[in-house]
Design an enzyme around this catalytic site. Sequence first.
Site, PDB file in Angstrom:
ATOM      1  N   GLU A  34       0.860  -1.201   0.000  1.00  0.00           N
ATOM      2  CA  GLU A  34       0.000   0.000   0.000  1.00  0.00           C
ATOM      3  C   GLU A  34       0.888   1.241   0.000  1.00  0.00           C
ATOM      4  O   GLU A  34       1.805   1.357   0.790  1.00  0.00           O
ATOM      5  CB  GLU A  34      -0.912  -0.028   1.226  1.00  0.00           C
ATOM      6  CG  GLU A  34      -1.579   1.274   1.585  1.00  0.00           C
ATOM      7  CD  GLU A  34      -2.464   1.881   0.472  1.00  0.00           C
ATOM      8  OE1 GLU A  34      -3.215   1.138  -0.192  1.00  0.00           O
ATOM      9  OE2 GLU A  34      -2.366   3.114   0.273  1.00  0.00           O
ATOM     10  N   ARG A 108     -16.035   5.943   6.012  1.00  0.00           N
ATOM     11  CA  ARG A 108     -15.031   5.149   5.277  1.00  0.00           C
ATOM     12  C   ARG A 108     -13.866   4.747   6.181  1.00  0.00           C
ATOM     13  O   ARG A 108     -13.373   3.628   6.101  1.00  0.00           O
ATOM     14  CB  ARG A 108     -14.470   5.967   4.112  1.00  0.00           C
ATOM     15  CG  ARG A 108     -15.204   5.836   2.832  1.00  0.00           C
ATOM     16  CD  ARG A 108     -14.503   6.685   1.789  1.00  0.00           C
ATOM     17  NE  ARG A 108     -13.407   5.975   1.177  1.00  0.00           N
ATOM     18  CZ  ARG A 108     -13.502   5.347   0.017  1.00  0.00           C
ATOM     19  NH1 ARG A 108     -14.622   5.370  -0.654  1.00  0.00           N
ATOM     20  NH2 ARG A 108     -12.483   4.708  -0.481  1.00  0.00           N
ATOM     21  N   TYR A 216     -26.886  10.882   5.057  1.00  0.00           N
ATOM     22  CA  TYR A 216     -27.215   9.718   5.886  1.00  0.00           C
ATOM     23  C   TYR A 216     -26.332   9.712   7.134  1.00  0.00           C
ATOM     24  O   TYR A 216     -25.205  10.213   7.107  1.00  0.00           O
ATOM     25  CB  TYR A 216     -27.046   8.406   5.101  1.00  0.00           C
ATOM     26  CG  TYR A 216     -25.747   8.263   4.353  1.00  0.00           C
ATOM     27  CD1 TYR A 216     -24.590   7.816   4.980  1.00  0.00           C
ATOM     28  CD2 TYR A 216     -25.676   8.564   2.995  1.00  0.00           C
ATOM     29  CE1 TYR A 216     -23.402   7.673   4.277  1.00  0.00           C
ATOM     30  CE2 TYR A 216     -24.493   8.431   2.285  1.00  0.00           C
ATOM     31  CZ  TYR A 216     -23.359   7.982   2.934  1.00  0.00           C
ATOM     32  OH  TYR A 216     -22.181   7.859   2.231  1.00  0.00           O
ATOM     33  N   ASP A 293     -12.148  -0.784  -8.499  1.00  0.00           N
ATOM     34  CA  ASP A 293     -12.065   0.391  -9.374  1.00  0.00           C
ATOM     35  C   ASP A 293     -10.959   0.264 -10.418  1.00  0.00           C
ATOM     36  O   ASP A 293     -11.036   0.892 -11.476  1.00  0.00           O
ATOM     37  CB  ASP A 293     -11.805   1.654  -8.539  1.00  0.00           C
ATOM     38  CG  ASP A 293     -13.085   2.237  -7.941  1.00  0.00           C
ATOM     39  OD1 ASP A 293     -14.147   1.619  -8.109  1.00  0.00           O
ATOM     40  OD2 ASP A 293     -13.003   3.306  -7.311  1.00  0.00           O
TER      41      ASP A 293
HETATM   42  C1  LIG Z   1     -18.438  10.623  -4.114  1.00  0.00           C
HETATM   43  C2  LIG Z   1     -18.319   9.122  -4.023  1.00  0.00           C
HETATM   44  C3  LIG Z   1     -19.136   8.424  -3.157  1.00  0.00           C
HETATM   45  C4  LIG Z   1     -19.063   7.030  -3.092  1.00  0.00           C
HETATM   46  N1  LIG Z   1     -19.929   6.376  -2.272  1.00  0.00           N
HETATM   47  C5  LIG Z   1     -19.937   5.030  -2.287  1.00  0.00           C
HETATM   48  C6  LIG Z   1     -20.898   4.316  -1.512  1.00  0.00           C
HETATM   49  O1  LIG Z   1     -21.729   4.908  -0.815  1.00  0.00           O
HETATM   50  N2  LIG Z   1     -20.882   2.947  -1.585  1.00  0.00           N
HETATM   51  C7  LIG Z   1     -19.978   2.261  -2.345  1.00  0.00           C
HETATM   52  O2  LIG Z   1     -20.027   1.013  -2.382  1.00  0.00           O
HETATM   53  N3  LIG Z   1     -19.042   2.927  -3.064  1.00  0.00           N
HETATM   54  C8  LIG Z   1     -18.993   4.275  -3.062  1.00  0.00           C
HETATM   55  N4  LIG Z   1     -18.074   4.938  -3.805  1.00  0.00           N
HETATM   56  C9  LIG Z   1     -17.078   4.171  -4.586  1.00  0.00           C
HETATM   57  C10 LIG Z   1     -15.967   3.570  -3.729  1.00  0.00           C
HETATM   58  O3  LIG Z   1     -15.363   4.547  -2.920  1.00  0.00           O
HETATM   59  C11 LIG Z   1     -14.906   2.912  -4.619  1.00  0.00           C
HETATM   60  O4  LIG Z   1     -15.529   2.244  -5.675  1.00  0.00           O
HETATM   61  C12 LIG Z   1     -14.077   1.901  -3.803  1.00  0.00           C
HETATM   62  O5  LIG Z   1     -13.312   2.576  -2.836  1.00  0.00           O
HETATM   63  C13 LIG Z   1     -13.180   1.079  -4.723  1.00  0.00           C
HETATM   64  O6  LIG Z   1     -12.389   0.217  -3.945  1.00  0.00           O
HETATM   65  P1  LIG Z   1     -10.954  -0.240  -4.468  1.00  0.00           P
HETATM   66  O7  LIG Z   1     -10.395  -1.149  -3.439  1.00  0.00           O
HETATM   67  O8  LIG Z   1     -11.051  -0.705  -5.875  1.00  0.00           O
HETATM   68  O9  LIG Z   1     -10.108   1.107  -4.522  1.00  0.00           O
HETATM   69  P2  LIG Z   1      -9.711   2.050  -3.323  1.00  0.00           P
HETATM   70  O10 LIG Z   1     -10.584   1.854  -2.152  1.00  0.00           O
HETATM   71  O11 LIG Z   1      -9.596   3.408  -3.944  1.00  0.00           O
HETATM   72  O12 LIG Z   1      -8.273   1.548  -2.893  1.00  0.00           O
HETATM   73  C14 LIG Z   1      -7.141   1.666  -3.712  1.00  0.00           C
HETATM   74  C15 LIG Z   1      -5.911   1.614  -2.811  1.00  0.00           C
HETATM   75  O13 LIG Z   1      -4.750   1.468  -3.623  1.00  0.00           O
HETATM   76  C16 LIG Z   1      -3.732   2.333  -3.154  1.00  0.00           C
HETATM   77  N5  LIG Z   1      -2.842   2.583  -4.290  1.00  0.00           N
HETATM   78  C17 LIG Z   1      -3.102   3.315  -5.406  1.00  0.00           C
HETATM   79  N6  LIG Z   1      -2.058   3.261  -6.249  1.00  0.00           N
HETATM   80  C18 LIG Z   1      -1.112   2.476  -5.656  1.00  0.00           C
HETATM   81  C19 LIG Z   1       0.176   2.036  -6.045  1.00  0.00           C
HETATM   82  N7  LIG Z   1       0.721   2.390  -7.219  1.00  0.00           N
HETATM   83  N8  LIG Z   1       0.860   1.232  -5.202  1.00  0.00           N
HETATM   84  C20 LIG Z   1       0.326   0.851  -4.003  1.00  0.00           C
HETATM   85  N9  LIG Z   1      -0.894   1.243  -3.592  1.00  0.00           N
HETATM   86  C21 LIG Z   1      -1.611   2.033  -4.414  1.00  0.00           C
HETATM   87  C22 LIG Z   1      -4.496   3.538  -2.643  1.00  0.00           C
HETATM   88  O14 LIG Z   1      -3.726   4.301  -1.723  1.00  0.00           O
HETATM   89  C23 LIG Z   1      -5.709   2.879  -1.996  1.00  0.00           C
HETATM   90  O15 LIG Z   1      -5.466   2.524  -0.649  1.00  0.00           O
HETATM   91  C24 LIG Z   1     -18.113   6.327  -3.876  1.00  0.00           C
HETATM   92  C25 LIG Z   1     -17.261   7.032  -4.717  1.00  0.00           C
HETATM   93  C26 LIG Z   1     -17.372   8.412  -4.820  1.00  0.00           C
HETATM   94  C27 LIG Z   1     -16.475   9.145  -5.758  1.00  0.00           C
END
Ligand SMILES: Cc1cc2nc3c(=O)[nH]c(=O)nc-3n(C[C@H](O)[C@H](O)[C@H](O)COP(=O)(O)OP(=O)(O)OC[C@H]3O[C@@H](n4cnc5c(N)ncnc54)[C@H](O)[C@@H]3O)c2cc1C
Length: 395
Positions: A34, A108, A216, A293
């Site tokens: 991370e 979060r 909420y 994502d």
């Molecule tokens: C305004 C808004 C509201 C939202 N509300 C909701 C909601 O109510 N419910 C819901 O389900 N979703 C919601 N989402 C979406 C949700 O936040 C994301 O879809 C979710 O966090 C994706 O999870 P992830 O693990 O793919 O990525 P992330 O949670 O973004 O985690 C990615 C991780 O990778 C790390 N990282 C990045 N690049 C590197 C690298 N090169 N090397 C090492 N580490 C790295 C980052 O630091 C981070 O810790 C919302 C999004 C937005 C924009």
Amino acid sequence: MTTHRPVLIAGGGIGGLTAAIALDREGIESHILERSTFAEESGAGIQLGPNATRILQRLGVLDALNPQTFRPEAVWLFDGRNGDKLATVPLGDLAEKRYGAPYITAHRADLHEALRTVAAGCAHVSLTTEFTVADIRDEDGVSVTGSNGETQHGSLLVGADGLWSTVRGWVAPGLAPSFTGATAFRSLMPRDALPEPFSAPIVGLWLGPRSHLVHYPVRGGDAVNVVAVTEQGDKQEGWNRSAEKETVLSNFARWSDAPLGLMDAAPSWRAWSLFRLPALPHWSRGATVLLGDAAHPVLPYLAQGAGLAIEDAAKLAELLGANRAQPSHAFQAYEALRRPRATRVQQASKRLGRAYHMGDGFFGEVFRAARNTILGLRSETATLRGFDWLYGHEG
Ligand SMILES: Cc1cc2nc3c(=O)[nH]c(=O)nc-3n(C[C@H](O)[C@H](O)[C@H](O)COP(=O)(O)OP(=O)(O)OC[C@H]3O[C@@H](n4cnc5c(N)ncnc54)[C@H](O)[C@@H]3O)c2cc1C
């Protein structure tokens, strides 16, 4: 799988931590890399549907999170322009009984902490922070080099590094997120200072022309998370930049007094530009696979981005557990199952965004009136049933 080496996970976000815990339950060792120290995980709320909480329950994360969660009784929909209440989607006990898991809202940072606590108790999970994945090589498994020059070796690599994924550049080069034109502003307010309906035990959803507002309770009900989305703003990376109250309010000029009063009372705002990404040609390459994502960012109108990342993580771990000798089979099965699901959620989210934001111009007014009439005609249980495909999903 080169079994003597761990599965490397790039990114200790919601998907990465869930993947590590789910792999542990399969007896598979993982090492999370991370880039941050997690200090950034502050200030925002998250809604998690039963499709996600069912998995968190199974992994023991929901128990760790429970004191900090809130279980809203319903979603109340309002017209932001005239303040009329349009519809109710029942949640609470009804949804929990229907889907076998609760609909929750949380901060979060609390979700993240619960995931980290459970991961820390896993025998097969290790974590290195301040490791930014910079380079990937497919050699005897996979080698990952950080921006500090250190190299980690693994049997496989899971790219869970979010919207701006570095690992995606290796799996499917040449694709970059593009700005949707929309911005989400968010704020956190003490609940006891707010009037009804903002203090009510519900998710409030206010619909307006080219904009909407969501609020909420989070933090066990002590605070209220407020998100104001508009189809205007700057194209900027990151999700934690500060924004002026005047900028937020200027996007809601034609709104009614109650939601304007809430936005005016917010002590501070942070902004988050919304991006989209074209569908990837494939989600894996060699020993590397993507989730969350990094593979399929989704617009927030259905509040499902984290839910999808959690579903991906659980399914990937299950398939890797069942195909230990041939992870490429697991990757294929994973993409075959998960791509249609992610695409459906992405499309539904986009459609919902269009419906939320009706009301601009003459035709917009006509569509807004039709939307409000239709919302008023459906029974509460019929509205909830419309979400069976989403919340009842079993993978
Ligand atoms: C305004 C808004 C509201 C939202 N509300 C909701 C909601 O109510 N419910 C819901 O389900 N979703 C919601 N989402 C979406 C949700 O936040 C994301 O879809 C979710 O966090 C994706 O999870 P992830 O693990 O793919 O990525 P992330 O949670 O973004 O985690 C990615 C991780 O990778 C790390 N990282 C990045 N690049 C590197 C690298 N090169 N090397 C090492 N580490 C790295 C980052 O630091 C981070 O810790 C919302 C999004 C937005 C924009």
